[in-house]
Design a protein around this motif. Structure first.
Motif, short mmCIF file in Angstrom:
data_model
loop_
_atom_site.label_atom_id
_atom_site.label_comp_id
_atom_site.label_asym_id
_atom_site.label_seq_id
_atom_site.Cartn_x
_atom_site.Cartn_y
_atom_site.Cartn_z
N VAL A 294 7.93 6.49 -4.73
CA VAL A 294 8.45 7.70 -4.49
C VAL A 294 8.02 8.34 -3.48
O VAL A 294 8.81 9.12 -2.95
CB VAL A 294 8.30 8.42 -6.12
CG1 VAL A 294 8.88 9.85 -5.76
CG2 VAL A 294 9.20 7.70 -7.00
N SER A 295 6.73 8.47 -3.28
CA SER A 295 5.90 9.25 -2.00
C SER A 295 6.71 8.57 -0.60
O SER A 295 6.55 9.39 0.07
CB SER A 295 4.52 8.93 -2.18
OG SER A 295 4.16 7.61 -1.65
N CYS A 296 7.00 7.36 -0.68
CA CYS A 296 7.61 6.86 0.60
C CYS A 296 9.18 7.56 1.05
O CYS A 296 9.20 7.77 2.22
CB CYS A 296 7.84 5.51 0.58
SG CYS A 296 6.25 4.55 0.86
N LEU A 297 9.49 8.35 0.04
CA LEU A 297 11.03 9.03 0.17
C LEU A 297 10.31 10.21 1.01
O LEU A 297 11.19 10.99 1.48
CB LEU A 297 11.48 9.25 -1.35
CG LEU A 297 11.92 8.13 -1.84
CD1 LEU A 297 12.68 8.46 -3.25
CD2 LEU A 297 12.99 7.15 -1.02
N LEU B 233 -0.84 4.46 5.86
CA LEU B 233 -2.38 4.71 4.76
C LEU B 233 -2.22 3.50 4.03
O LEU B 233 -3.51 3.03 3.87
CB LEU B 233 -2.03 5.97 3.81
CG LEU B 233 -3.29 6.27 3.06
CD1 LEU B 233 -4.60 6.37 3.79
CD2 LEU B 233 -2.78 7.49 2.22
N TYR B 234 -1.09 2.97 3.36
CA TYR B 234 -1.44 1.83 2.69
C TYR B 234 -1.87 0.68 3.27
O TYR B 234 -2.50 -0.15 3.07
CB TYR B 234 0.12 1.36 2.03
CG TYR B 234 -0.07 0.07 1.33
CD1 TYR B 234 -0.13 0.25 -0.22
CD2 TYR B 234 0.28 -1.15 1.81
CE1 TYR B 234 -0.19 -0.73 -0.90
CE2 TYR B 234 0.23 -2.26 0.98
CZ TYR B 234 0.06 -1.96 -0.57
OH TYR B 234 -0.16 -3.19 -1.08
N MET C 266 1.05 3.20 -10.67
CA MET C 266 0.55 3.65 -9.18
C MET C 266 1.58 3.15 -8.33
O MET C 266 2.02 3.70 -7.27
CB MET C 266 -0.56 2.74 -9.02
CG MET C 266 -1.36 3.41 -7.68
SD MET C 266 -1.83 5.34 -7.66
CE MET C 266 -2.73 5.37 -8.74
N ARG C 267 2.39 1.92 -8.37
CA ARG C 267 3.60 1.46 -7.86
C ARG C 267 4.70 2.45 -7.46
O ARG C 267 5.19 2.70 -6.49
CB ARG C 267 3.82 0.04 -7.96
CG ARG C 267 2.82 -0.82 -7.66
CD ARG C 267 3.14 -2.45 -8.15
NE ARG C 267 1.98 -3.29 -7.96
CZ ARG C 267 1.38 -3.76 -9.10
NH1 ARG C 267 2.06 -3.92 -10.27
NH2 ARG C 267 0.41 -4.66 -8.72
N VAL C 268 4.85 2.94 -8.69
CA VAL C 268 5.92 3.90 -8.67
C VAL C 268 5.86 5.03 -8.01
O VAL C 268 6.58 5.59 -7.06
CB VAL C 268 6.58 4.35 -10.22
CG1 VAL C 268 7.48 5.17 -10.20
CG2 VAL C 268 7.21 2.90 -10.71
N ILE C 269 4.67 5.64 -8.12
CA ILE C 269 4.03 6.83 -7.34
C ILE C 269 4.15 6.47 -6.01
O ILE C 269 4.60 7.36 -5.05
CB ILE C 269 2.66 7.17 -7.69
CG1 ILE C 269 2.77 7.64 -9.29
CG2 ILE C 269 1.97 8.45 -6.87
CD1 ILE C 269 1.43 8.04 -9.98
#
Length: 66
Positions: free
Chosen positions: A37-40, A48-49, A31-34
């Motif tokens: 990557v989504s922050c890119l 949202l976080y 989930m942290r990797v997702i």
């Protein structure tokens, strides 16, 4: 189904990714990797976080409510 609460153990910053991982049945690392990557990508991921960090109850607060 697991309630969406921020765990007291296994969290790095606010526990949002750990809570989402527990809710969707994945590992917190995945989930942290997702999320990283989504922050890119363009979008309000960071906001949202922060919103989830403020709105999701902590694990202890959730147990006391029951």
């Amino acid at each position: 189904m697991t309630a969406l609460t921020r765990p007291t153990n296994g969290r790095m910053i606010g526990g949002v990714c750990a809570a989402l991982a527990r809710r969707f049945g994945t590992s917190a690392t995945t989930m942290r990797v997702i999320f990283a990557v989504s922050c890119l990508l363009p979008g309000p991921q960071f906001l949202l976080y922060l919103a989830l960090w403020m709105l999701l109850p902590g694990e202890k607060a959730s147990r006391e409510a029951w």
